[in-house]
Scaffold this active site. Structure first.
Site, mmCIF file in Angstrom:
data_model
loop_
_atom_site.group_PDB
_atom_site.id
_atom_site.type_symbol
_atom_site.label_atom_id
_atom_site.label_comp_id
_atom_site.label_asym_id
_atom_site.label_seq_id
_atom_site.Cartn_x
_atom_site.Cartn_y
_atom_site.Cartn_z
ATOM 1 C CB SER A 85 3.936 17.612 -17.248
ATOM 2 O OG SER A 85 4.930 17.505 -18.241
ATOM 3 C CG HIS A 118 1.555 20.924 -18.790
ATOM 4 N ND1 HIS A 118 1.190 22.259 -18.804
ATOM 5 C CD2 HIS A 118 2.908 20.903 -18.919
ATOM 6 C CE1 HIS A 118 2.276 23.008 -18.925
ATOM 7 N NE2 HIS A 118 3.332 22.212 -19.011
ATOM 8 C CG ASP A 131 6.027 20.263 -20.662
ATOM 9 O OD1 ASP A 131 5.753 21.454 -20.453
ATOM 10 O OD2 ASP A 131 5.924 19.372 -19.801
ATOM 11 C CG MET A 143 10.631 21.299 -24.313
ATOM 12 S SD MET A 143 11.688 20.543 -23.072
ATOM 13 C CE MET A 143 10.555 20.435 -21.683
ATOM 14 C CG HIS A 203 4.805 25.031 -21.204
ATOM 15 N ND1 HIS A 203 5.536 24.522 -20.140
ATOM 16 C CD2 HIS A 203 5.371 26.246 -21.488
ATOM 17 C CE1 HIS A 203 6.486 25.374 -19.811
ATOM 18 N NE2 HIS A 203 6.416 26.428 -20.622
ATOM 19 C CG MET A 222 8.992 25.601 -22.664
ATOM 20 S SD MET A 222 9.306 24.188 -21.584
ATOM 21 C CE MET A 222 7.936 23.132 -22.052
ATOM 22 C CG MET A 277 8.349 28.362 -16.645
ATOM 23 S SD MET A 277 7.453 26.812 -16.888
ATOM 24 C CE MET A 277 8.704 25.587 -16.494
ATOM 25 C CG ASP A 325 5.352 23.403 -15.839
ATOM 26 O OD1 ASP A 325 5.685 22.321 -15.321
ATOM 27 O OD2 ASP A 325 5.369 23.614 -17.069
ATOM 28 N N GLY A 338 8.825 20.991 -10.526
ATOM 29 C CA GLY A 338 9.132 20.609 -9.149
ATOM 30 C C GLY A 338 7.913 20.577 -8.236
HETATM 31 O O1 LIG Z 1 7.590 22.580 -18.568
HETATM 32 C C1 LIG Z 1 8.177 21.681 -18.018
HETATM 33 C C2 LIG Z 1 9.677 21.623 -18.037
HETATM 34 O O2 LIG Z 1 10.179 22.682 -18.742
HETATM 35 C C3 LIG Z 1 7.400 20.558 -17.375
HETATM 36 O O3 LIG Z 1 6.020 20.822 -17.492
HETATM 37 C C4 LIG Z 1 7.776 20.362 -15.920
HETATM 38 O O4 LIG Z 1 9.133 20.331 -15.726
HETATM 39 C C5 LIG Z 1 7.125 19.132 -15.344
HETATM 40 O O5 LIG Z 1 8.050 18.272 -14.792
HETATM 41 P P1 LIG Z 1 8.271 18.048 -13.204
HETATM 42 O O6 LIG Z 1 6.914 18.097 -12.560
HETATM 43 O O7 LIG Z 1 8.909 16.699 -13.160
HETATM 44 O O8 LIG Z 1 9.166 19.168 -12.720
HETATM 45 CO CO LIG Z 2 5.421 22.624 -18.862
#
Ligand SMILES: O=C(CO)[C@H](O)[C@H](O)COP(=O)(O)O
Ligand SMILES: [Co+2]
Length: 216
Positions: free
Chosen positions: A7, A31, A33, A35, A64, A66, A135, A173, A175
């Site tokens: 990401s 990936h 993101d 937002m 992705h 959001m 998620m 996706d 952590g």
């Molecule tokens: O969609 C996401 C957050 O909304 C990211 O893809 C995700 O958080 C990636 O970050 P990490 O791997 O550091 O958790």
């Molecule tokens: Co994401």
């Protein structure tokens, strides 16, 4: 073979092309993101950035969304070069219509569920999508801690896929790192998104290899 999707949320945006080149050889998707400051509290990337990174890599761009009203932006992201566009169930009262819209653009269609959303909310659409993104944190920020209660939803999606011979890939996706990747894959995940676990490390290739070797 489990796929890796770094990401770019945790990459250095001043040198984004170099950052993508740095992970390309060890990765399967990039990936992205997106937002909007409404569906999630953060604001990130628009179609202009997808267009700018499109020539940098041949890897599929896994976008992705959001955002609220994603149907207003599907065409722009498809034209910018997205290969997969995923929308949140929670943002789509007319989910089936948006999935068909994405497919009509000639792009793979994904559906995403937040940690608090049950699989039953997307069951009617599972035969129509190319990807289901679970998620494993609440969306909006990188670097958050993995939520273990999401694992049973990955298991359910794997069971439904096998039972009905659905073709979607199961992606996770949030952590995801060496300590959490194996439990996702054991539950049925096929694509691992990781941001901070890759881009916050000096050697990205080693970081990805570390995640892959944790799966053995
Ligand atoms: O969609 C996401 C957050 O909304 C990211 O893809 C995700 O958080 C990636 O970050 P990490 O791997 O550091 O958790
Ligand atoms: Co994401």
């Amino acid at each position: 073979m489990t796929k890796i999707a770094p990401s770019i949320l945790s990459a250095n945006f001043a040198t984004l092309a170099d950052e993508i080149k740095d992970v390309e050889a060890d990765s399967d998707y990039i990936h992205v993101d997106v937002m909007d400051g409404h569906f999630v509290p953060n604001i990130t990337i628009g179609p202009l950035i997808v267009d700018a990174i499109r020539p940098v890599t041949d890897l599929p761009l896994d976008v992705h969304l959001m955002i609220e009203n994603p149907e207003h932006y599907v065409s722009a992201f498809a034209e910018a070069g997205a290969d997969i566009i995923s929308v949140h169930q929670e943002a789509c009262p007319h989910l089936h219509r948006v999935v068909q819209q994405i497919k009509a653009e000639g792009v793979k269609a994904g559906v995403v569920i937040n940690p608090a959303t049950p699989v039953s909310q997307i069951e009617p659409i599972l035969g129509d999508v190319d990807l289901v993104l679970v998620m494993t944190v609440n969306p909006g920020f990188g670097g958050q801690s993995f939520i273990d209660s999401t694992l049973s939803k990955i298991e359910s999606l794997k069971e439904l896929k096998d039972k009905h011979l659905y073709h979607y890939e199961i992606e996770v996706d949030g952590g995801v790192k060496a300590e959490t990747a194996k439990k996702c894959v054991d539950a049925g995940a096929e694509v691992l998104v990781a941001g901070s676990a890759i881009f916050n490390q000096d050697n990205r290739s080693d970081a990805i290899k570390n995640i892959k070797s944790s799966l053995k």
